[in-house]
Design an enzyme around this catalytic site. Structure first.
Site, PDB file in Angstrom:
ATOM      1  N   HIS A 270       0.852  -1.198   0.000  1.00  0.00           N
ATOM      2  CA  HIS A 270       0.000   0.000   0.000  1.00  0.00           C
ATOM      3  C   HIS A 270       0.879   1.235   0.000  1.00  0.00           C
ATOM      4  O   HIS A 270       1.935   1.235   0.643  1.00  0.00           O
ATOM      5  CB  HIS A 270      -0.896   0.009   1.248  1.00  0.00           C
ATOM      6  CG  HIS A 270      -2.048   0.934   1.119  1.00  0.00           C
ATOM      7  ND1 HIS A 270      -1.950   2.271   1.407  1.00  0.00           N
ATOM      8  CD2 HIS A 270      -3.307   0.716   0.691  1.00  0.00           C
ATOM      9  CE1 HIS A 270      -3.130   2.842   1.174  1.00  0.00           C
ATOM     10  NE2 HIS A 270      -3.962   1.928   0.735  1.00  0.00           N
ATOM     11  N   ASP A 327      -7.928  -5.537   0.119  1.00  0.00           N
ATOM     12  CA  ASP A 327      -8.424  -6.446  -0.919  1.00  0.00           C
ATOM     13  C   ASP A 327      -8.007  -7.902  -0.735  1.00  0.00           C
ATOM     14  O   ASP A 327      -8.449  -8.766  -1.484  1.00  0.00           O
ATOM     15  CB  ASP A 327      -7.931  -5.969  -2.296  1.00  0.00           C
ATOM     16  CG  ASP A 327      -8.503  -4.610  -2.667  1.00  0.00           C
ATOM     17  OD1 ASP A 327      -9.722  -4.448  -2.526  1.00  0.00           O
ATOM     18  OD2 ASP A 327      -7.735  -3.723  -3.070  1.00  0.00           O
TER      19      ASP A 327
HETATM   20  N1  CMC Z   1       4.063  -7.756  -4.654  1.00  0.00           N
HETATM   21  C1  CMC Z   1       5.408  -7.723  -4.830  1.00  0.00           C
HETATM   22  N2  CMC Z   1       6.159  -6.627  -4.668  1.00  0.00           N
HETATM   23  C2  CMC Z   1       5.541  -5.502  -4.322  1.00  0.00           C
HETATM   24  C3  CMC Z   1       4.159  -5.453  -4.117  1.00  0.00           C
HETATM   25  C4  CMC Z   1       3.406  -6.637  -4.301  1.00  0.00           C
HETATM   26  N3  CMC Z   1       2.075  -6.639  -4.132  1.00  0.00           N
HETATM   27  N4  CMC Z   1       3.787  -4.195  -3.786  1.00  0.00           N
HETATM   28  C5  CMC Z   1       4.919  -3.472  -3.770  1.00  0.00           C
HETATM   29  N5  CMC Z   1       5.979  -4.260  -4.093  1.00  0.00           N
HETATM   30  C6  CMC Z   1       7.416  -3.853  -4.140  1.00  0.00           C
HETATM   31  C7  CMC Z   1       7.697  -3.007  -5.360  1.00  0.00           C
HETATM   32  O1  CMC Z   1       8.069  -3.820  -6.442  1.00  0.00           O
HETATM   33  C8  CMC Z   1       8.780  -2.110  -4.867  1.00  0.00           C
HETATM   34  O2  CMC Z   1       9.970  -2.856  -4.837  1.00  0.00           O
HETATM   35  P1  CMC Z   1      11.410  -2.106  -5.146  1.00  0.00           P
HETATM   36  O3  CMC Z   1      11.557  -1.083  -4.063  1.00  0.00           O
HETATM   37  O4  CMC Z   1      12.403  -3.210  -5.103  1.00  0.00           O
HETATM   38  O5  CMC Z   1      11.267  -1.498  -6.507  1.00  0.00           O
HETATM   39  C9  CMC Z   1       8.404  -1.836  -3.412  1.00  0.00           C
HETATM   40  O6  CMC Z   1       7.626  -2.978  -3.024  1.00  0.00           O
HETATM   41  C10 CMC Z   1       7.568  -0.580  -3.216  1.00  0.00           C
HETATM   42  O7  CMC Z   1       6.406  -0.681  -4.019  1.00  0.00           O
HETATM   43  P2  CMC Z   1       5.859   0.452  -4.972  1.00  0.00           P
HETATM   44  O8  CMC Z   1       5.313  -0.200  -6.195  1.00  0.00           O
HETATM   45  O9  CMC Z   1       6.884   1.521  -5.158  1.00  0.00           O
HETATM   46  O10 CMC Z   1       4.689   1.006  -4.064  1.00  0.00           O
HETATM   47  P3  CMC Z   1       3.504   1.961  -4.489  1.00  0.00           P
HETATM   48  O11 CMC Z   1       3.122   2.728  -3.312  1.00  0.00           O
HETATM   49  O12 CMC Z   1       3.861   2.717  -5.726  1.00  0.00           O
HETATM   50  O13 CMC Z   1       2.336   0.928  -4.907  1.00  0.00           O
HETATM   51  C11 CMC Z   1       0.537  -0.594  -4.742  1.00  0.00           C
HETATM   52  C12 CMC Z   1       1.324   0.543  -4.067  1.00  0.00           C
HETATM   53  C13 CMC Z   1      -0.682  -0.888  -3.896  1.00  0.00           C
HETATM   54  C14 CMC Z   1       0.101  -0.162  -6.146  1.00  0.00           C
HETATM   55  C15 CMC Z   1       1.456  -1.857  -4.823  1.00  0.00           C
HETATM   56  O14 CMC Z   1       1.803  -2.276  -3.536  1.00  0.00           O
HETATM   57  C16 CMC Z   1       0.771  -3.006  -5.581  1.00  0.00           C
HETATM   58  O15 CMC Z   1       0.831  -3.048  -6.811  1.00  0.00           O
HETATM   59  N6  CMC Z   1       0.094  -3.962  -4.856  1.00  0.00           N
HETATM   60  C17 CMC Z   1      -0.644  -5.031  -5.505  1.00  0.00           C
HETATM   61  C18 CMC Z   1      -1.998  -4.541  -5.969  1.00  0.00           C
HETATM   62  C19 CMC Z   1      -2.959  -4.288  -4.825  1.00  0.00           C
HETATM   63  O16 CMC Z   1      -3.109  -5.119  -3.936  1.00  0.00           O
HETATM   64  N7  CMC Z   1      -3.646  -3.135  -4.857  1.00  0.00           N
HETATM   65  C20 CMC Z   1      -4.635  -2.765  -3.828  1.00  0.00           C
HETATM   66  C21 CMC Z   1      -4.171  -1.578  -3.044  1.00  0.00           C
HETATM   67  S1  CMC Z   1      -5.083  -1.283  -1.532  1.00  0.00           S
HETATM   68  C22 CMC Z   1      -6.724  -0.899  -1.851  1.00  0.00           C
HETATM   69  C23 CMC Z   1      -7.043  -0.260  -3.135  1.00  0.00           C
HETATM   70  O17 CMC Z   1      -6.524   0.793  -3.489  1.00  0.00           O
HETATM   71  O18 CMC Z   1      -7.886  -0.831  -3.813  1.00  0.00           O
END
Ligand code: CMC
Length: 392
Positions: A270, A327
């Site tokens: 998140h 989720d």
């Molecule tokens: N699985 C594997 N790696 C992950 C995940 C994941 N679900 N989420 C984040 N990471 C890694 C990411 O690759 C990055 O690694 P590095 O620093 O080595 O590049 C690090 O963790 C930080 O992640 P980020 O992508 O920079 O974080 P963000 O704040 O931009 O993204 C997010 C947040 C929710 C989009 C992301 O965590 C994600 O894609 N999660 C999976 C989809 C999901 O469950 N979404 C629902 C969010 S909560 C409720 C809603 O909004 O609906």
């Protein structure tokens, strides 16, 4: 004018001030108008929370009865809106149908579109709250070719929605109070979450003085993405795939950690929570009680629990502070209650609607509001001369 700073994904940029929702992502705290989410999820009804988000205070019984009376009288759709459903192919995704339906409401109720007229804003807010469950239930009904029912004012908000989704004209729909309470809780947990992608979209569209229906429908569109609300569907599909392929959980987690695989652990991570998402904590408890009690989806729940445990003890997830989000467990409950995975995100949208409305109204009530207009840093070609086509 001034210095333009680059902030991809708005990681450090606040787009507004707001008095609606407070999140402390490091501590895992979520409050609506100061009330802890845990108390609201356990004790309140969804309509009470909708009132709280929109008007700022919990309603008295009289205020609540008046509010719900107005909402329930706006649940029935214009008959011509039924034609909309006929025009979609079978198998159309409910979020697309819902976005179209919400936009269409603006065409059917065009006498109340003046964003500067408080009566219009009130009327269209109530119309949205009343009509969106009907639109979502009909999207489901039409996807399975089943007949539509009409809402009933004597039923509560969640009861109406469940009956419209699962009832038939042939017999009385039996309402299960445990299922109703579970949905009250789930909707409350989704009701607002400050400046997430869909809410920021609602505000951005609203900032141009586009009407409230257009703004809400853009919220539905943003929510449909699998990185946002669409994650609830993606989680269930992920669990099913792991199960179908007979993958070992440790192997799957190893795949996720290998960035080249492009596989994410859906329902994890998140932008704001760097601790356990307080909503996921509550939902996990409900999933356990509801699913264990009904013997439904126990196998997938066990897999989800093992996935969580494996991830939370793995350095990759620990270093990045990745925890289950809202989720991760919802789909297991929705499916056990009879909804197909493609419908899960529409349930999220129904829950989030009061938050979108409250945020839209807060923005419009702000005397200092401005149209949303981010800047950019241009990285394209320097000026050059046009070449006739035969010289290129
Ligand atoms: N699985 C594997 N790696 C992950 C995940 C994941 N679900 N989420 C984040 N990471 C890694 C990411 O690759 C990055 O690694 P590095 O620093 O080595 O590049 C690090 O963790 C930080 O992640 P980020 O992508 O920079 O974080 P963000 O704040 O931009 O993204 C997010 C947040 C929710 C989009 C992301 O965590 C994600 O894609 N999660 C999976 C989809 C999901 O469950 N979404 C629902 C969010 S909560 C409720 C809603 O909004 O609906």
């Amino acid at each position: 004018t001034g210095v333009t700073t680059l902030d991809p994904g708005f990681v450090n940029t606040a787009s507004c001030t707001s008095a609606i929702t407070f999140i402390d992502g490091d501590k895992g705290i979520l409050q609506y108008r100061g009330y802890p989410i845990e108390q609201l999820a356990e004790k309140a009804t969804f309509i009470e929370v909708a009132y709280l988000l929109i008007y700022g205070e919990l309603p008295t019984q009289t205020q609540l009865d008046d509010f719900y009376g107005k909402i329930s009288r706006r649940m029935m759709l214009d008959e011509r809106l039924r034609e909309l459903y006929r025009s979609f192919p079978r198998g159309a995704h409910p979020m697309q149908v819902l976005a179209a339906g919400v936009t269409a409401l603006g065409a059917f109720h065009r006498d109340h579109l003046d964003v500067h007229n408080p009566e219009h804003v009130e009327e269209s807010s109530l119309r949205l709250l009343g009509s969106m469950p009907t639109l979502a239930a009909y999207a489901y009904k039409s996807s399975i070719g089943a007949p539509f029912l009409y809402p009933q004012t004597k039923l509560g908000y969640v009861e109406n929605y469940l009956r419209l989704s699962f009832g038939t004209p042939m017999e009385e729909y039996e309402i299960d109070p445990d299922v109703v309470r579970a949905f009250e809780t789930l909707f409350i947990l989704h009701a607002d979450h400050e400046q997430n992608a869909s809410t920021s979209t609602v505000r951005l569209v609203g900032s141009a003085d586009a009407n409230i229906y257009a703004s809400m429908s853009s919220g539905v569109a943003a929510l449909s993405g699998p990185l946002h609300g669409g994650a609830n569907q993606a989680v269930l599909e992920m669990l099913r795939e792991i199960s179908a392929e007979g993958l070992n959980i440790k192997d799957f987690v190893a795949q996720v950690k290998d960035k080249k695989s492009g596989v994410k652990l859906m329902g994890f991570g998140h932008r704001v929570y760097k601790n356990y998402d307080p909503r996921a904590k509550i939902i996990k408890g409900h999933a356990d009680t509801l699913l264990r009690g009904s013997d439904k989806n126990n196998h997938l729940l066990d897999m989800a629990l093992e996935l969580e445990q494996t991830a939370l003890s793995d350095d990759y997830f620990i270093e990045r502070k990745l925890y289950p989000n809202v989720d991760f467990y919802t789909g297991l409950i929705y499916e056990a209650m009879g909804f197909p995975a493609s419908h899960f995100t529409a349930l999220f949208a129904l829950g989030r609607l009061p938050g979108w409305i409250a945020q839209w109204r807060e923005q419009h009530a702000d005397p200092n509001r401005k149209i949303g207009r981010p800047r950019q840093i241009y990285v394209g070609e320097k000026e050059r001369d046009y070449l006739p086509i035969n010289e290129r």
